[in-house]
Design an enzyme around this catalytic site. Structure first.
Site, mmCIF file in Angstrom:
data_model
loop_
_atom_site.group_PDB
_atom_site.id
_atom_site.type_symbol
_atom_site.label_atom_id
_atom_site.label_comp_id
_atom_site.label_asym_id
_atom_site.label_seq_id
_atom_site.Cartn_x
_atom_site.Cartn_y
_atom_site.Cartn_z
ATOM 1 N N HIS A 146 0.528 -1.340 -0.119
ATOM 2 C CA HIS A 146 0.141 0.038 0.119
ATOM 3 C C HIS A 146 1.035 0.767 -0.234
ATOM 4 C CE1 HIS A 146 -3.787 2.582 0.924
ATOM 5 N NE2 HIS A 146 -2.758 3.112 1.923
ATOM 6 N N ASP A 196 -15.373 3.385 6.477
ATOM 7 C CA ASP A 196 -14.419 3.798 6.248
ATOM 8 C C ASP A 196 -15.260 4.929 4.919
ATOM 9 O OD1 ASP A 196 -11.128 4.801 6.083
ATOM 10 O OD2 ASP A 196 -11.360 3.619 4.047
ATOM 11 N N ARG A 203 -13.772 12.454 5.744
ATOM 12 C CA ARG A 203 -12.693 14.198 6.316
ATOM 13 C C ARG A 203 -12.456 14.616 5.186
ATOM 14 N NH1 ARG A 203 -9.286 9.202 6.739
ATOM 15 N NH2 ARG A 203 -7.257 10.020 7.220
ATOM 16 N N SER A 224 -8.084 4.125 8.600
ATOM 17 C CA SER A 224 -8.246 3.554 7.965
ATOM 18 C C SER A 224 -7.346 2.914 6.845
ATOM 19 C CB SER A 224 -8.258 5.047 6.609
ATOM 20 O OG SER A 224 -8.613 5.081 5.452
ATOM 21 N N LYS A 271 -8.649 -1.812 6.103
ATOM 22 C CA LYS A 271 -8.492 -2.371 5.151
ATOM 23 C C LYS A 271 -8.245 -3.512 4.420
ATOM 24 C CE LYS A 271 -8.686 1.705 3.460
ATOM 25 N NZ LYS A 271 -8.605 3.274 2.469
HETATM 26 N N1 URA Z 1 -5.391 6.336 2.645
HETATM 27 C C1 URA Z 1 -6.301 5.765 3.233
HETATM 28 O O1 URA Z 1 -6.660 4.396 2.343
HETATM 29 N N2 URA Z 1 -7.025 6.097 4.163
HETATM 30 C C2 URA Z 1 -6.445 7.752 3.972
HETATM 31 O O2 URA Z 1 -6.554 8.399 5.492
HETATM 32 C C3 URA Z 1 -5.273 8.266 3.785
HETATM 33 C C4 URA Z 1 -4.938 7.401 3.006
#
Ligand code: URA
Length: 444
Positions: A82, A161, A168, A183, A187
């Site tokens: 990620h 999320d 956000r 967040s 995931k």
């Molecule tokens: N990527 C995400 O999935 N969540 C965040 O809060 C910031 C970047």
């Protein structure tokens, strides 16, 4: 009412218990807590922060808001990567097929671009026919068959999320380390992984601009993974200039295809190999970085990585012929070289200005519901530190029309700074962070 008590408590610097996190998120997703109260709560979190236990409880509550990808029956290592996001970051498109071709199962869940940053799903959409909206059942089936699935965050995984992230984004509360960590990790932990590699970007084009904040985010995410049996390794990489040359969805896909065929730009390959090496080592498929790099180079040179990409594209309804012929990707109507306005050193290529330029061309979005033009963007051939002569071509603008060419050139004038002197750019990969702490990354 629950929400107002929690807003008050967080505003005054108090703590939220695990049961309260579950109740708050449950009420929010059910529509019993309105956006204005959740926005006030998020702002209180932004200023007051969360301690590690609260961050962990928030992550669990977000994870439990949806389903998970149950991959336990798949015997191979299951590892994802990620990135915290940037401009020109097409690493996932190269790395996922590359490591999947070597026996790592890669359930790669990605997002769409927002603001100045690009998103892997938008780049995948540039492939005619490609579908990333796989159900969890379809993703599982594909992972079992071909070892890789490139999917979007469906409503099934951490649905709260999605709702929170949009809020956000609209309330200037994205850049809070505990909220970012929860967040991302909610995931990733839903993917049933045996390991995770994080690319934490730092520099002017990233969410968290300083090294200190990048290291802190990495540390929080590593702890969240470790507490749930998922080893996490993070590399801190530079986002003070775009990665590679191409910036824009179809252009980045084309560059990724070239990379899979062994013709990728040096910086893109260095970051891809470094992250892929961590995945191989976590999966027990390489002993050290040198061993991993040799195996990765072989997977590219033999064509197996490009073949795996074709297999993935075909499985997800896309036209696999794009890998042999990238001209099948959407093409811009108007193309023009951008020339250096003066001689000197390329002092800066500002990623945010490049990202905003892509949006101005129609290739990015300012709201989640905006659609994007896949063909537009830039190929920037100059790099910080290069010497250029006045009138020398340093980039190419890809646009829909004349007005787009003008908007693109204006964006590049703002982004590319040519001066008599230049500060050195950030090291491309500066640190490696594990549960044991951060160490500087030696690029041999
Ligand atoms: N990527 C995400 O999935 N969540 C965040 O809060 C910031 C970047």
């Amino acid at each position: 009412m629950l929400a107002i008590r929690l807003i008050e408590r967080k505003r005054d610097g108090g703590r939220i218990d695990p049961g309260e996190w579950r109740a708050l998120l449950g009420a929010y997703i059910a529509g019993h807590v309105p956006d204005y109260q959740m926005a006030a709560f998020l702002m209180a979190v932004f200023f007051r922060g969360l301690d590690r236990e609260e961050t962990s409880a928030l992550t669990d509550a977000m994870l439990r808001s949806g389903g998970t990808l149950d991959l336990h029956g798949i015997p191979a290592p299951r590892i994802d990567k990620h990135s915290t996001g940037g401009v020109g970051d097409k690493v996932s498109l190269v790395l996922a097929p590359l490591v999947a071709s070597m026996g790592i199962v890669v359930p790669m869940m990605s997002g769409r671009g927002l603001g100045h940053t690009g998103g892997t799903l938008d780049k995948l959409d540039a492939i005619p026919g490609f579908r990333s909206d796989l159900s969890l059942a379809a993703a599982r089936d594909q992972l079992e068959r071909i070892g890789c699935a490139l999917l979007g965050q469906s409503g099934e995984i951490a649905p709260v999320d999605r709702k929170l992230y949009a809020l956000r984004d609209a309330t200037a509360t994205v850049e809070a380390i505990p909220l970012i960590a929860a967040s991302i990790m909610s995931k990733k932990l839903a993917e049933g992984l045996t390991g995770l590699v994080l690319d934490v970007k730092r520099g002017s084009g990233s969410f968290l601009q300083t090294l200190e904040r990048g290291l802190e985010l990495a540390d929080v995410m590593i702890s969240l993974g470790a507490a749930r049996g998922c080893p996490v390794v993070a590399l801190i990489t530079a986002m003070d200039r775009p990665l590679g040359r191409a910036c824009g969805n179809a252009l980045e896909m084309e560059e990724a295809i070239h990379a899979l065929r062994g013709e990728g730009p040096a910086d893109l390959m260095e970051v891809t190999y470094a992250l892929a090496a961590e995945m191989l080592m976590l999966g027990g498929l390489a002993n050290d970085r040198g061993d991993a790099k040799a195996k990765l180079e072989l997977a590219i040179a033999s064509g197996q990585a490009a073949e795996k990409f074709q297999e993935i594209i075909e499985a997800q309804g896309g036209n696999p012929a794009v890998v042999d012929d990238p001209a099948l990707l959407p093409q811009a109507e108007a193309i023009e070289l951008y020339r250096a306005p003066r001689r000197g050193l390329v002092a800066q290529i500002e990623p945010r200005a490049v990202g905003r330029g892509i949006t101005a061309l129609g290739g990015g979005r300012t709201r989640m519901e905006d659609s994007v033009d896949p063909a537009v963007g830039f190929v920037i051939t100059a790099k910080p530190g290069d010497w250029v002569e006045a009138g020398e071509a340093v980039a190419t603008v890809f646009a829909r029309d004349e007005a787009g060419l003008r908007a693109g050139a204006a964006a590049l004038r703002e982004a590319i700074c040519i001066a008599d002197e230049a500060e050195p750019p950030l090291p491309l990969i500066s640190h490696r962070v594990t549960e044991l702490g951060a160490e500087s990354y030696d690029t041999e």
